[in-house]
Design a protein around this motif. Structure first.
Motif, PDB file in Angstrom:
ATOM      1  N   LEU A   7      34.985  30.105  64.265  1.00 36.59           N
ATOM      2  CA  LEU A   7      34.565  31.199  63.389  1.00 36.59           C
ATOM      3  C   LEU A   7      34.843  32.571  64.016  1.00 36.59           C
ATOM      4  O   LEU A   7      35.224  33.511  63.319  1.00 36.59           O
ATOM      5  N   MET A   8      34.668  32.676  65.337  1.00 33.09           N
ATOM      6  CA  MET A   8      34.976  33.939  66.018  1.00 33.09           C
ATOM      7  C   MET A   8      36.467  34.255  65.952  1.00 33.09           C
ATOM      8  O   MET A   8      36.855  35.403  65.720  1.00 33.09           O
ATOM      9  N   LEU A   9      37.286  33.248  66.158  1.00 35.06           N
ATOM     10  CA  LEU A   9      38.728  33.437  66.065  1.00 35.06           C
ATOM     11  C   LEU A   9      39.125  33.825  64.641  1.00 35.06           C
ATOM     12  O   LEU A   9      39.951  34.722  64.439  1.00 35.06           O
ATOM     13  N   THR A  10      38.523  33.164  63.658  1.00 34.47           N
ATOM     14  CA  THR A  10      38.793  33.490  62.258  1.00 34.47           C
ATOM     15  C   THR A  10      38.378  34.924  61.948  1.00 34.47           C
ATOM     16  O   THR A  10      39.086  35.652  61.245  1.00 34.47           O
ATOM     17  N   GLN A  11      37.237  35.346  62.487  1.00 34.96           N
ATOM     18  CA  GLN A  11      36.758  36.710  62.268  1.00 34.96           C
ATOM     19  C   GLN A  11      37.736  37.725  62.862  1.00 34.96           C
ATOM     20  O   GLN A  11      38.019  38.748  62.242  1.00 34.96           O
ATOM     21  N   LEU A  12      38.259  37.431  64.024  1.00 35.66           N
ATOM     22  CA  LEU A  12      39.222  38.314  64.662  1.00 35.66           C
ATOM     23  C   LEU A  12      40.501  38.423  63.833  1.00 35.66           C
ATOM     24  O   LEU A  12      41.019  39.525  63.604  1.00 35.66           O
ATOM     25  N   THR A  57      44.568  42.255  47.700  1.00 36.40           N
ATOM     26  CA  THR A  57      44.544  41.615  49.013  1.00 36.40           C
ATOM     27  C   THR A  57      43.385  42.130  49.848  1.00 36.40           C
ATOM     28  O   THR A  57      42.720  41.361  50.543  1.00 36.40           O
ATOM     29  N   THR A  58      43.114  43.430  49.772  1.00 40.88           N
ATOM     30  CA  THR A  58      41.996  44.010  50.504  1.00 40.88           C
ATOM     31  C   THR A  58      40.679  43.402  50.052  1.00 40.88           C
ATOM     32  O   THR A  58      39.826  43.061  50.872  1.00 40.88           O
ATOM     33  N   ARG A  59      40.514  43.275  48.753  1.00 42.54           N
ATOM     34  CA  ARG A  59      39.277  42.676  48.223  1.00 42.54           C
ATOM     35  C   ARG A  59      39.101  41.242  48.704  1.00 42.54           C
ATOM     36  O   ARG A  59      38.014  40.842  49.131  1.00 42.54           O
ATOM     37  N   ILE A  60      40.145  40.458  48.640  1.00 41.63           N
ATOM     38  CA  ILE A  60      40.065  39.046  49.034  1.00 41.63           C
ATOM     39  C   ILE A  60      39.742  38.917  50.517  1.00 41.63           C
ATOM     40  O   ILE A  60      38.860  38.151  50.915  1.00 41.63           O
ATOM     41  N   ILE A  61      40.458  39.680  51.350  1.00 40.05           N
ATOM     42  CA  ILE A  61      40.227  39.591  52.796  1.00 40.05           C
ATOM     43  C   ILE A  61      38.835  40.100  53.145  1.00 40.05           C
ATOM     44  O   ILE A  61      38.164  39.535  54.022  1.00 40.05           O
ATOM     45  N   ALA A  62      38.371  41.153  52.472  1.00 39.54           N
ATOM     46  CA  ALA A  62      37.033  41.687  52.754  1.00 39.54           C
ATOM     47  C   ALA A  62      35.955  40.662  52.403  1.00 39.54           C
ATOM     48  O   ALA A  62      34.989  40.480  53.160  1.00 39.54           O
ATOM     49  N   ILE A  63      36.113  39.977  51.291  1.00 37.34           N
ATOM     50  CA  ILE A  63      35.143  38.950  50.895  1.00 37.34           C
ATOM     51  C   ILE A  63      35.140  37.807  51.917  1.00 37.34           C
ATOM     52  O   ILE A  63      34.078  37.346  52.346  1.00 37.34           O
ATOM     53  N   LEU A  64      36.326  37.364  52.317  1.00 37.65           N
ATOM     54  CA  LEU A  64      36.416  36.310  53.331  1.00 37.65           C
ATOM     55  C   LEU A  64      35.817  36.758  54.661  1.00 37.65           C
ATOM     56  O   LEU A  64      35.151  35.984  55.346  1.00 37.65           O
ATOM     57  N   PHE A  65      36.023  38.033  55.010  1.00 34.42           N
ATOM     58  CA  PHE A  65      35.479  38.594  56.246  1.00 34.42           C
ATOM     59  C   PHE A  65      33.958  38.523  56.241  1.00 34.42           C
ATOM     60  O   PHE A  65      33.336  38.091  57.211  1.00 34.42           O
TER      61      PHE A  65
END
Length: 77
Positions: A7-12, A57-65
């Motif tokens: 999860l930390m790697l994914t967050q990075l 793309t910004t919306r999708i990545i922000a939600i995943l973040f």
């Protein structure tokens, strides 16, 4: 590898993608126009092409973040 490390790697990775997607976006208004101009006047103009892609793309990545951040907090407890 434990789930917290994944999860930390994914967050990075998500944070780097978010930076890469946000930086090329152009501001439509200067800071003074934000306070002086009515925001409803721009409602009829929709972004097209690269602008629309970057916005989605910004919306999708922000939600995943944020989902990943909540999962990381839950796992770390």
């Amino acid at each position: 590898m434990s789930i917290s490390n994944i999860l930390m790697l994914t967050q990075l990775v998500l944070s780097l993608f978010l930076i890469i997607v946000v930086l090329p976006q152009e501001s439509k208004q200067t800071q003074t126009q934000v306070f002086l101009e009515d925001s409803d006047s721009q409602a009829y103009f929709k972004p097209k092409g690269k602008e629309a892609f970057l916005k989605k793309t910004t919306r999708i990545i922000a939600i995943l973040f944020f989902i990943n951040a909540i999962a990381l907090v839950a796992v770390m407890k």
